[in-house]
Motif scaffolding. Structure first.
Motif, PDB file in Angstrom:
ATOM      1  N   ALA A 294       0.832  -1.208   0.000  1.00 12.35           N
ATOM      2  CA  ALA A 294       0.000   0.000   0.000  1.00 12.35           C
ATOM      3  C   ALA A 294       0.863   1.253   0.000  1.00 12.35           C
ATOM      4  O   ALA A 294       1.974   1.263   0.520  1.00 12.35           O
ATOM      5  CB  ALA A 294      -0.893   0.007   1.237  1.00 12.35           C
TER       6      ALA A 294
ATOM      7  N   LEU B  10       8.343  13.546   1.769  1.00 12.62           N
ATOM      8  CA  LEU B  10       8.914  12.257   1.341  1.00 12.62           C
ATOM      9  C   LEU B  10      10.415  12.459   1.122  1.00 12.62           C
ATOM     10  O   LEU B  10      10.813  13.397   0.421  1.00 12.62           O
ATOM     11  CB  LEU B  10       8.231  11.802   0.040  1.00 12.62           C
ATOM     12  CG  LEU B  10       8.732  10.524  -0.615  1.00 12.62           C
ATOM     13  CD1 LEU B  10       8.640   9.329   0.330  1.00 12.62           C
ATOM     14  CD2 LEU B  10       7.922  10.225  -1.886  1.00 12.62           C
TER      15      LEU B  10
ATOM     16  N   LEU C  10      13.573   5.014   2.757  1.00 10.90           N
ATOM     17  CA  LEU C  10      12.764   6.214   2.555  1.00 10.90           C
ATOM     18  C   LEU C  10      12.166   6.621   3.896  1.00 10.90           C
ATOM     19  O   LEU C  10      11.930   5.762   4.751  1.00 10.90           O
ATOM     20  CB  LEU C  10      11.592   5.933   1.587  1.00 10.90           C
ATOM     21  CG  LEU C  10      11.912   5.572   0.137  1.00 10.90           C
ATOM     22  CD1 LEU C  10      10.634   5.112  -0.576  1.00 10.90           C
ATOM     23  CD2 LEU C  10      12.492   6.787  -0.605  1.00 10.90           C
TER      24      LEU C  10
ATOM     25  N   ASN D 182       8.729   8.780   5.000  1.00 10.64           N
ATOM     26  CA  ASN D 182       7.595   9.546   4.495  1.00 10.64           C
ATOM     27  C   ASN D 182       6.689   9.967   5.633  1.00 10.64           C
ATOM     28  O   ASN D 182       6.546   9.277   6.630  1.00 10.64           O
ATOM     29  CB  ASN D 182       6.822   8.745   3.437  1.00 10.64           C
ATOM     30  CG  ASN D 182       5.690   7.917   4.026  1.00 10.64           C
ATOM     31  OD1 ASN D 182       4.604   8.430   4.274  1.00 10.64           O
ATOM     32  ND2 ASN D 182       5.957   6.639   4.280  1.00 10.64           N
TER      33      ASN D 182
ATOM     34  N   LEU E 253       3.537  11.426   4.477  1.00 13.78           N
ATOM     35  CA  LEU E 253       2.541  11.920   3.520  1.00 13.78           C
ATOM     36  C   LEU E 253       1.224  12.237   4.229  1.00 13.78           C
ATOM     37  O   LEU E 253       0.578  13.244   3.939  1.00 13.78           O
ATOM     38  CB  LEU E 253       2.321  10.875   2.414  1.00 13.78           C
ATOM     39  CG  LEU E 253       3.533  10.631   1.503  1.00 13.78           C
ATOM     40  CD1 LEU E 253       3.324   9.375   0.663  1.00 13.78           C
ATOM     41  CD2 LEU E 253       3.761  11.826   0.581  1.00 13.78           C
TER      42      LEU E 253
ATOM     43  N   CYS F  48       4.926  -5.448   8.104  1.00 10.14           N
ATOM     44  CA  CYS F  48       4.456  -4.395   8.960  1.00 10.14           C
ATOM     45  C   CYS F  48       4.465  -3.055   8.206  1.00 10.14           C
ATOM     46  O   CYS F  48       4.916  -2.974   7.076  1.00 10.14           O
ATOM     47  CB  CYS F  48       5.393  -4.290  10.177  1.00 10.14           C
ATOM     48  SG  CYS F  48       7.108  -4.028   9.695  1.00 10.14           S
ATOM     49  N   ASN F  49       3.997  -2.035   8.882  1.00 12.39           N
ATOM     50  CA  ASN F  49       4.032  -0.672   8.359  1.00 12.39           C
ATOM     51  C   ASN F  49       5.432  -0.071   8.594  1.00 12.39           C
ATOM     52  O   ASN F  49       6.348  -0.769   9.022  1.00 12.39           O
ATOM     53  CB  ASN F  49       2.941   0.160   9.046  1.00 12.39           C
ATOM     54  CG  ASN F  49       2.326   1.173   8.091  1.00 12.39           C
ATOM     55  OD1 ASN F  49       3.062   1.856   7.373  1.00 12.39           O
ATOM     56  ND2 ASN F  49       1.022   1.281   8.065  1.00 12.39           N
ATOM     57  N   THR F  50       5.576   1.218   8.371  1.00  8.45           N
ATOM     58  CA  THR F  50       6.861   1.900   8.569  1.00  8.45           C
ATOM     59  C   THR F  50       7.114   2.119  10.062  1.00  8.45           C
ATOM     60  O   THR F  50       6.190   2.072  10.867  1.00  8.45           O
ATOM     61  CB  THR F  50       6.847   3.261   7.849  1.00  8.45           C
ATOM     62  OG1 THR F  50       5.718   4.005   8.332  1.00  8.45           O
ATOM     63  CG2 THR F  50       6.734   3.089   6.345  1.00  8.45           C
TER      64      THR F  50
ATOM     65  N   GLY G 217       8.473  -5.233   4.337  1.00 11.35           N
ATOM     66  CA  GLY G 217       9.480  -4.421   5.024  1.00 11.35           C
ATOM     67  C   GLY G 217      10.874  -4.815   4.572  1.00 11.35           C
ATOM     68  O   GLY G 217      11.363  -5.887   4.917  1.00 11.35           O
TER      69      GLY G 217
ATOM     70  N   VAL H 101       6.365  -5.585  -1.673  1.00 15.02           N
ATOM     71  CA  VAL H 101       7.505  -4.667  -1.780  1.00 15.02           C
ATOM     72  C   VAL H 101       7.006  -3.249  -2.051  1.00 15.02           C
ATOM     73  O   VAL H 101       5.957  -3.061  -2.654  1.00 15.02           O
ATOM     74  CB  VAL H 101       8.478  -5.061  -2.920  1.00 15.02           C
ATOM     75  CG1 VAL H 101       9.157  -6.378  -2.621  1.00 15.02           C
ATOM     76  CG2 VAL H 101       7.766  -5.132  -4.263  1.00 15.02           C
TER      77      VAL H 101
HETATM   78  C1  LIG Z   1       6.064   6.663   0.322  1.00 18.35           C
HETATM   79  C2  LIG Z   1       5.354   5.616   1.099  1.00 18.35           C
HETATM   80  C3  LIG Z   1       3.977   5.712   1.297  1.00 18.35           C
HETATM   81  C4  LIG Z   1       3.311   4.744   2.035  1.00 18.35           C
HETATM   82  N1  LIG Z   1       1.961   4.845   2.176  1.00 18.35           N
HETATM   83  C5  LIG Z   1       1.289   3.863   2.837  1.00 18.35           C
HETATM   84  C6  LIG Z   1      -0.116   3.905   2.956  1.00 18.35           C
HETATM   85  O1  LIG Z   1      -0.786   4.807   2.448  1.00 18.35           O
HETATM   86  N2  LIG Z   1      -0.730   2.909   3.647  1.00 18.35           N
HETATM   87  C7  LIG Z   1      -0.033   1.870   4.198  1.00 18.35           C
HETATM   88  O2  LIG Z   1      -0.651   0.969   4.796  1.00 18.35           O
HETATM   89  N3  LIG Z   1       1.307   1.784   4.078  1.00 18.35           N
HETATM   90  C8  LIG Z   1       1.964   2.748   3.417  1.00 18.35           C
HETATM   91  N4  LIG Z   1       3.327   2.661   3.286  1.00 18.35           N
HETATM   92  C9  LIG Z   1       4.036   1.543   3.924  1.00 18.35           C
HETATM   93  C10 LIG Z   1       4.301   0.388   2.966  1.00 18.35           C
HETATM   94  O3  LIG Z   1       3.102  -0.171   2.500  1.00 18.35           O
HETATM   95  C11 LIG Z   1       5.138  -0.704   3.663  1.00 18.35           C
HETATM   96  O4  LIG Z   1       4.390  -1.237   4.741  1.00 18.35           O
HETATM   97  C12 LIG Z   1       6.458  -0.182   4.211  1.00 18.35           C
HETATM   98  O5  LIG Z   1       7.008   0.792   3.353  1.00 18.35           O
HETATM   99  C13 LIG Z   1       7.504  -1.289   4.394  1.00 18.35           C
HETATM  100  O6  LIG Z   1       7.812  -1.911   3.172  1.00 18.35           O
HETATM  101  P1  LIG Z   1       9.106  -1.525   2.283  1.00 18.35           P
HETATM  102  O7  LIG Z   1      10.278  -1.537   3.197  1.00 18.35           O
HETATM  103  O8  LIG Z   1       9.149  -2.580   1.201  1.00 18.35           O
HETATM  104  O9  LIG Z   1       8.824  -0.175   1.734  1.00 18.35           O
HETATM  105  C14 LIG Z   1       4.027   3.641   2.570  1.00 18.35           C
HETATM  106  C15 LIG Z   1       5.400   3.537   2.355  1.00 18.35           C
HETATM  107  C16 LIG Z   1       6.069   4.505   1.635  1.00 18.35           C
HETATM  108  C17 LIG Z   1       7.555   4.372   1.426  1.00 18.35           C
END
Ligand SMILES: Cc1cc2nc3c(=O)[nH]c(=O)nc-3n(C[C@H](O)[C@H](O)[C@H](O)COP(=O)(O)O)c2cc1C
Length: 352
Positions: free
Chosen positions: A59, A97, A106, A108, A110, A235-237, A285, A306
């Protein structure tokens, strides 16, 4: 070239280009030929849905469902759109961002910039083909009054109900004040109960968790989730800054990418162990290659996603991961993705 631009402008540019590409006859087919990889061992089934491969788009990339028609051509086994909130909102002030290239990360903040649930519903309604499952990630508007969170999720869910194959309750973004406090057992139960009472025809509802959730809170939540949710997104960020140079300490927002990888994998393993593998997990993640994805499966994820890795490694990443995963499965004598799930985790009793 894209990395020479401001990160949000680069993102908007890519979205516009892809939206254009989606209108060109044959473009999806050409992209699919270049970027897809399929193998019978990668096909899998989770929460009653069939996936051609286990690698999805997380997402946040396609918040307004503009690209759900063309994104599968990049080889994804599923797409998660959103976070969508009930009413349109602009999100936080820019800049919001930031690239941390020295760490493949990254940050963010947002804050759910969204054109709103009706707009997203129109986009999904207009889709001509749906080659892979589409998940819809739901949030609430930043100005939702305290005590009205249930209604916020319900409004978004109702508008989008006919169009998703599965839904994700985002209660873990660090960029909407108070949102992560909904990871409280009683508050989450209210939201899940409300959504489940209108969830007909029934679609799987997942809950997305924060990597910053304290272990004691997880203890409280897991019995509820096992009972009332079809799965988790882990998980989320994170608001922590593991391994980042000090100058990033005061940049507010959620960190994603490589520094999150091991924390996410450990949390997946912990959840798999505590739920005895009975709650499907989408692991996300810091996945940058096949070995990262394989570790998430072995920790207990049934599917992976991803985002940041795709930004840093480019559009070929999904095929690279899928090709590598098929090889890893074969090298380890496993015939399918499901055979790898949870293999590195000791559970009290493994189901046959
Ligand atoms: C720019 C950006 C925007 C994101 N927006 C959302 C969001 O709107 N909703 C959500 O559940 N996660 C959001 N995420 C989190 C990602 O879905 C993911 O959980 C997190 O980035 C970890 O995965 P990654 O390391 O592969 O990026 C966002 C991540 C990034 C980098």
């Amino acid at each position: 070239m894209l990395f020479a631009l401001d990160p949000e402008r680069a993102h908007q540019g890519v979205l516009a280009l892809l939206e254009l590409a989606a209108k060109i006859p044959g473009a999806a087919g050409a992209l699919g030929a270049a970027f897809s990889y399929s193998h019978p061992s990668l096909e899998t089934e989770v929460a009653g849905l069939r996936f051609p491969n286990p690698v999805g788009l997380a997402a946040g990339f396609d918040k307004d469902c503009r690209l759900a028609g063309i994104l599968p051509a990049f080889g994804f086994g599923f797409i998660e759109v959103g976070t969508v909130v009930a009413r349109p909102q602009a999100g936080n002030p820019k800049p919001r961002l930031f690239r941390v290239p020295e760490c493949d990360a990254l940050i963010n903040r947002l804050g759910f910039n969204s054109r709103g649930a009706s707009h997203a519903a129109e986009k999904l309604r207009a889709l001509r083909s749906r080659p892979v499952p589409i998940g819809v990630n739901l949030g609430i508007n930043a100005d939702t009054p305290a005590g009205h969170e249930v209604q916020g999720y319900l409004d978004a869910f109702r508008a989008l109900q006919p169009f998703g194959d599965y839904y994700v309750l985002n209660v873990s973004s660090p960029n909407t004040p108070g949102l992560r406090e909904l990871q409280d057992r009683i508050r989450l139960e209210r939201i899940l109960t409300a959504l489940r009472s209108v969830n007909a025809p029934r679609k799987p509802i997942f809950v997305k968790l924060s990597p910053d959730i304290p272990p004691a809170q997880l203890d409280h939540l897991l019995p509820l989730l096992r009972d009332q949710a079809e799965g988790l997104v882990v998980c989320n960020t994170t608001v922590s800054r593991p391994g980042l140079p000090d100058r990033w300490a005061d940049v507010r927002g959620g960190l994603s990418g490589l520094p999150l990888r091991d924390r996410s994998t450990q949390l997946i393993a912990e959840i798999y162990r505590r739920t005895e593998g009975e709650l499907p997990v989408i692991g996300v993640g810091g996945i940058f290659g096949p070995e990262d994805a394989y570790q998430k499966l072995r920790a207990g994820a049934s599917l992976v996603q991803v985002y940041t890795g795709w930004i840093y490694r480019g559009p070929g990443l999904v095929a690279t991961i899928n090709r590598g995963l098929a090889e890893l499965l074969k090298d380890h004598g496993l015939s399918c993705v499901r055979d790898a799930v949870g293999r590195s985790v000791e559970v009290l009793e493994r189901k046959p």
